[in-house]
Design a protein around this motif. Structure first.
Motif, PDB file in Angstrom:
ATOM      1  N   GLU A  43       0.834  -1.191   0.000  1.00  0.00           N
ATOM      2  CA  GLU A  43       0.000   0.000   0.000  1.00  0.00           C
ATOM      3  C   GLU A  43       0.877   1.253   0.000  1.00  0.00           C
ATOM      4  O   GLU A  43       2.092   1.159   0.057  1.00  0.00           O
ATOM      5  CB  GLU A  43      -0.921  -0.039   1.220  1.00  0.00           C
ATOM      6  CG  GLU A  43      -1.832  -1.253   1.183  1.00  0.00           C
ATOM      7  CD  GLU A  43      -2.804  -1.270   2.342  1.00  0.00           C
ATOM      8  OE1 GLU A  43      -3.948  -0.860   2.132  1.00  0.00           O
ATOM      9  OE2 GLU A  43      -2.424  -1.655   3.450  1.00  0.00           O
ATOM     10  N   SER A  44       0.244   2.420  -0.039  1.00  0.00           N
ATOM     11  CA  SER A  44       1.018   3.664  -0.030  1.00  0.00           C
ATOM     12  C   SER A  44       1.959   3.681   1.157  1.00  0.00           C
ATOM     13  O   SER A  44       1.577   3.308   2.261  1.00  0.00           O
ATOM     14  CB  SER A  44       0.112   4.891   0.096  1.00  0.00           C
ATOM     15  OG  SER A  44      -1.085   4.713  -0.555  1.00  0.00           O
ATOM     16  N   HIS A 214      -0.215  -1.710  -6.475  1.00  0.00           N
ATOM     17  CA  HIS A 214      -0.980  -1.897  -5.245  1.00  0.00           C
ATOM     18  C   HIS A 214      -2.086  -2.906  -5.502  1.00  0.00           C
ATOM     19  O   HIS A 214      -2.830  -3.264  -4.603  1.00  0.00           O
ATOM     20  CB  HIS A 214      -1.594  -0.559  -4.820  1.00  0.00           C
ATOM     21  CG  HIS A 214      -2.658  -0.118  -5.769  1.00  0.00           C
ATOM     22  ND1 HIS A 214      -2.368   0.410  -7.000  1.00  0.00           N
ATOM     23  CD2 HIS A 214      -3.999  -0.197  -5.694  1.00  0.00           C
ATOM     24  CE1 HIS A 214      -3.494   0.654  -7.646  1.00  0.00           C
ATOM     25  NE2 HIS A 214      -4.503   0.294  -6.884  1.00  0.00           N
ATOM     26  N   LEU A 216      -3.574  -6.383  -6.233  1.00  0.00           N
ATOM     27  CA  LEU A 216      -3.281  -7.811  -6.143  1.00  0.00           C
ATOM     28  C   LEU A 216      -3.729  -8.555  -7.397  1.00  0.00           C
ATOM     29  O   LEU A 216      -3.132  -9.551  -7.788  1.00  0.00           O
ATOM     30  CB  LEU A 216      -3.991  -8.407  -4.919  1.00  0.00           C
ATOM     31  CG  LEU A 216      -3.383  -8.055  -3.559  1.00  0.00           C
ATOM     32  CD1 LEU A 216      -4.355  -8.401  -2.443  1.00  0.00           C
ATOM     33  CD2 LEU A 216      -2.080  -8.802  -3.343  1.00  0.00           C
ATOM     34  N   LEU A 255      -4.938  -8.334   3.722  1.00  0.00           N
ATOM     35  CA  LEU A 255      -5.035  -7.565   2.478  1.00  0.00           C
ATOM     36  C   LEU A 255      -5.922  -8.301   1.467  1.00  0.00           C
ATOM     37  O   LEU A 255      -6.810  -7.716   0.853  1.00  0.00           O
ATOM     38  CB  LEU A 255      -3.620  -7.399   1.908  1.00  0.00           C
ATOM     39  CG  LEU A 255      -3.355  -6.269   0.937  1.00  0.00           C
ATOM     40  CD1 LEU A 255      -3.668  -4.922   1.563  1.00  0.00           C
ATOM     41  CD2 LEU A 255      -1.898  -6.308   0.489  1.00  0.00           C
ATOM     42  N   ILE A 275      -8.376  -4.864   8.016  1.00  0.00           N
ATOM     43  CA  ILE A 275      -7.202  -4.807   8.872  1.00  0.00           C
ATOM     44  C   ILE A 275      -7.403  -3.565   9.723  1.00  0.00           C
ATOM     45  O   ILE A 275      -7.486  -2.461   9.188  1.00  0.00           O
ATOM     46  CB  ILE A 275      -5.922  -4.648   8.027  1.00  0.00           C
ATOM     47  CG1 ILE A 275      -5.829  -5.756   6.975  1.00  0.00           C
ATOM     48  CG2 ILE A 275      -4.690  -4.642   8.920  1.00  0.00           C
ATOM     49  CD1 ILE A 275      -4.687  -5.553   5.991  1.00  0.00           C
ATOM     50  N   GLY A 277      -6.765  -0.456  12.473  1.00  0.00           N
ATOM     51  CA  GLY A 277      -5.636   0.438  12.723  1.00  0.00           C
ATOM     52  C   GLY A 277      -5.078   1.072  11.466  1.00  0.00           C
ATOM     53  O   GLY A 277      -5.654   0.980  10.392  1.00  0.00           O
TER      54      GLY A 277
END
Lengths: 325, 361
Positions: A43-44, A214, A216, A255, A275, A277
């Motif tokens: 991810e970023s 990014h 998949l 992810l 996910i 947080g």
């Protein structure tokens, strides 16, 4: 694995910022074999683009490779001089960026832009270079390449511009192509065309590809092997089929689950597994595992000791204490 | 808590969730939006860009209608037409049965409370010089609702609803991540208890893990507040996840409109089929060969004759280049604008496909 074209060893790239030193890449080890497509997914802020830019030595002045080696054709690119890098870039290693409009010169005809690479690196005459450019444009699926040589970038669609970028990248038959989000700016039907093209080129030209994305899905359809990055480190590496069959790192699993599915039943409550947080601040990383604050399986050891990337099966490596042998 | 507060805003209790058969919340009747073309040197003729070219559909209360398509298909323009941010060139937008074009500016302002939009880029959608508190109380100030003390209380409540904390009220947009900013945009959109929220690529700029969090928030808010969504996106995965029905657009027209499950199981329109097939799969493909369309999407300024998709269509026949297909119901609740919809064909696995089909541009 086939013979390696490039070996990245313990790469660390840091940036100086107002908030302190941001450790964007923290010890990346990655080999790419001849003719292999390796996907780098994250991810970023995961460090995937900084890794690629480090290989090309294109990181901005606030950043620095502080440790590690990038072994390519007998040289260490991490130590190479500016002059040496100029010979490597565009010739031995070529790069394709996300936004072809900003990487093509808007006031030069596309034929000249492709031909320039050939004249610079291969010493062709203008005439020879234009002929070769036309063949390359044809090879990457641009209709009527002779006429397109005289087009300006704005006269082409996004997909066609990306084809021109690919033609430019192929011009010198590089050993390695680094493609940084090559289809992210494209529509899905055009993305399918470009991914097909990348696959054909790998087969016909035998070059290796480092594919940064990014997405998949793009990885799944294009790459041979995948490395998943999180907070500047590779947390899992596997053959593409193995990764999707049996993801091991809790981040990889999370992810994959958080991508909405195209088939099968929808969850009754329409809620996706997430996910929890947020990504940790790379200037103030906690001791131990970087994923500990978001991991559903966190335990004592994760908070104190940093896990190492180690092989669980042949070719499948994970950075997680859950899979500690 | 929330509902009591809503009641105090306009002095009425919120409406019950309407039964399915009731009149639709939103109805579009042959909506068209043409933009005048550029005047070129030495050329006098103006070619209009037909961004939206005759879209009719209705949206039920409480449902999520997905609108998908590629760049330039007119999905975002249609969203703006619905809100009359760009009034349509011709055609009607009926909100709760009333044509928005017939409302006085005064009435329209009142109506705006019921219709909100969330944009793709939360970085440009929030004023960088204003605190979150100021951004979120703005709507109440404009509409003259609540006392200043009540506004602060209400903003704290909104922040809680979108998963932020009350202390965030004094912070500026740059202090938040992309996902948090989009939560602020969503809080602003629901501040006045709207009936309809248009989400224009609302999760497209977010990372996968953040995107999942924001999608879940949108689903939860819809349930809690009885919202109706028009969810505009190019991402077919996200649209499947969130939508009850999906409209597929191509060059300004609706080419297919179906319930989500049927559309994704067996699309009727060849474009919808190709679009779905082009989405990269996670893991090996189970549904046979991928269809790769040749050529680019034509310009909306110069759309092909007949069916606009015919130059790229693998199933085209002579008639397609001549007659414009109308959107017709081919099965209960399933509409497609195609002369030869994919009705009685074998499932994709058995169907013998050619891998690269269609004419090159």
């Amino acid at each position: 694995m086939p013979e390696e074209v490039i070996s990245i060893r313990n790469l660390h790239t840091h940036f100086r910022t107002e908030d302190g030193v941001v450790k964007s890449v923290r010890g990346v080890d990655l080999d790419i074999g001849r003719g292999e497509v390796v996907g780098l997914v994250g991810e970023s802020g995961s460090g995937k683009s900084v890794t690629a830019h480090s290989v090309m030595r294109l990181i901005p002045p606030s950043g620095r490779i502080v440790e590690g080696q990038i072994l390519f054709e007998g040289a260490d690119l991490a130590q190479a001089s500016v002059r040496q890098m100029q010979k490597v870039r565009g010739d031995r290693i070529a790069m394709i960026f996300q936004e072809p409009m900003t990487s093509l010169n808007p006031v030069l005809r596309v034929g000249e832009q492709v031909a320039d690479v050939l004249r610079l690196h291969r010493g062709l005459s203008k005439r020879e270079a234009l002929d070769e450019a036309r063949d390359l444009l044809g090879r990457v699926g641009i209709p009527d390449p002779q006429a397109r040589l005289a087009s300006f970038p704005h006269e082409l669609s996004g997909g066609q511009r990306q084809r021109v970028m690919i033609a430019t990248a192929l011009a010198c038959r590089p050993q390695l192509i680094i493609a940084d989000e090559p289809t992210t700016a494209l529509d899905v039907t055009i993305q399918a065309q470009i991914l097909d093209l990348l696959r054909d080129l790998k087969r016909d030209f035998g070059c290796s590809v480092l594919l940064i994305t990014h997405d998949l899905g793009v990885i799944s359809e294009t790459a041979d092997r995948v490395a998943v990055m999180y907070a500047g480190q590779i947390v899992e590496v596997a053959e593409v089929a193995a990764l999707f069959d049996e993801p091991m790192h809790p981040y990889t699993i999370g992810l994959m689950r958080s991508v909405p599915r195209l088939d099968g039943d929808l969850p009754e409550d329409r809620l996706l597994p997430v996910i929890g947080g947020v990504v940790p601040n790379l200037a103030e990383l906690p001791a131990g595992c970087a994923f500990q604050t978001r991991c559903p399986h966190v335990h004592e050891r994760c908070r104190s000791q940093e896990p190492l990337l180690h092989a669980v099966h042949s070719g499948h490596q994970v950075r997680c204490w859950l899979h500690d042998a | 808590m929330m509902l009591e507060h809503t009641a105090s805003i306009d002095g009425t209790m919120p409406e019950q969730m309407a039964p399915r058969d009731e009149a639709p919340l939103l109805q579009l009747v042959d909506v068209r939006k043409y933009f005048p073309g550029r005047k070129l040197f030495f050329k006098t003729g103006l070619t209009a860009v037909k961004a939206v070219d005759g879209v009719s559909l209705s949206v039920r209360r409480g449902e999520t209608l997905g609108l998908v398509g590629e760049s330039g298909c007119g999905k975002s323009t249609l969203g703006r037409c619905i809100l009359h941010l760009d009034p349509p060139t011709t055609g009607q937008v009926l909100f709760e049965g009333r044509d928005l074009a017939t409302l006085s500016p005064e009435e329209m302002r009142g109506r705006r409370r019921d219709m909100q939009i969330v944009f793709q880029d939360p970085y440009s959608a929030l004023n960088p010089r204003k605190t979150v508190g100021s951004i979120l109380t703005e709507a109440y100030r404009i509409h003259g609702l609540l006392t200043p003390a009540q506004r602060v209380e209400r903003v704290c409540e909104l922040l809680d609803m979108v998963g932020l904390r009350a202390e965030h009220i004094h912070r500026y947009p740059h202090e938040f991540s992309g996902g948090q900013r989009q939560r602020i945009c969503i809080a602003r959109a629901i501040a006045l208890d709207p009936k309809l929220v248009i989400a224009d690529e609302a999760v497209s700029a977010l990372d996968v893990s953040v995107q999942a969090q924001v999608l879940n928030l949108m689903v939860a808010l819809q349930k809690r507040l009885g919202l109706t969504y028009v969810f505009i996106s190019h991402d077919l995965r996200v649209v499947r996840h969130i939508s009850d029905r999906v409209g597929v657009m191509y060059l300004g027209r609706l080419v297919e409109l179906s319930d989500t499950a049927s559309l994704y199981r067996r699309p009727l329109h060849p474009y919808a089929e190709a679009l779905l097939s082009a989405v990269p799969r996670l893991g090996p493909r189970k549904d046979g060969t991928r269809i790769v369309l040749k050529g680019d999407i034509p310009s909306a300024m110069n759309a092909p004759s007949g069916c606009a998709f015919h130059p790229r269509c693998p199933h085209r026949r002579e008639r397609c280049a001549v007659d414009v297909p109308e959107l017709r119901e081919h099965a209960p609740g399933r509409f497609a604008a195609c002369h030869y919809p994919l009705l009685d064909q074998p499932a994709p696995q058995e169907h013998n496909r050619v891998q690269s089909i269609g004419a090159s541009a």
